[in-house]
Write a protein that holds these residues in place. Structure first.
Motif: not given
Length: 163
Positions: A51-64
């Protein structure tokens, strides 16, 4: 033509003068971009099975991780504007799918951090790289002056939309 009001569709929201119509064409192009971006996100969600939040979350963790910072569950909740219960459910789901891991904080043994798995980076890149490469090509095709105008316009538009 709206028979009840005597209006044409073109002046429903905006003036019919030439300057306004030129500006309206810019707004139409922005709407077209938003529709295309929504379609891209839908394709990405389908291809990753997320889902949208899943992808945003993964990208946020990767960027961190790329920035050398630690992402906590609380950081993720704030980024997504979701409750702690929803955050726990999301993290459980992403951990089960093999995209993130919970690890102890390196300096605060009471805290947890979220880290991306090698699968996360690979999956996100596979899903988004083609689109991002095409978008970068378009941006690189602009002159430095055109890029400056576009950036300023988009920042001002974002401020106008934000209210």
């Amino acid at each position: 033509m709206n028979a009840a009001r005597g209006e044409s569709a073109s002046n429903y929201w905006y003036s019919d003068d030439a300057g306004a119509q030129d500006a309206v064409s810019v707004l139409r192009a922005l709407r077209h971009l938003r529709v295309a971006e929504t379609s891209m996100r839908t394709r990405t969600q389908r291809s990753m099975g997320m889902g949208e939040n899943d992808i945003v979350a993964v990208r946020h963790v990767i960027r961190g991780r790329q920035a050398g910072s630690y992402v906590s569950p609380k950081d993720l909740a704030e980024t997504l504007n979701i409750s702690s219960a929803s955050t726990t459910t999301l993290i459980d789901r992403l951990e089960k799918s093999g995209h993130i891991e919970r690890q102890p904080h390196p300096t605060d043994r009471r805290a947890l951090i979220l880290v991306p798995t090698p699968n996360a980076d690979r999956d996100v890149r596979a899903a988004l790289s083609g689109s991002h490469e095409r978008m970068l090509e378009v941006a690189e095709s602009l002159t430095p002056e055109e890029r400056g105008v576009v950036v300023e316009f988009l920042e001002r538009m974002a401020a106008a939309v934000s209210g």
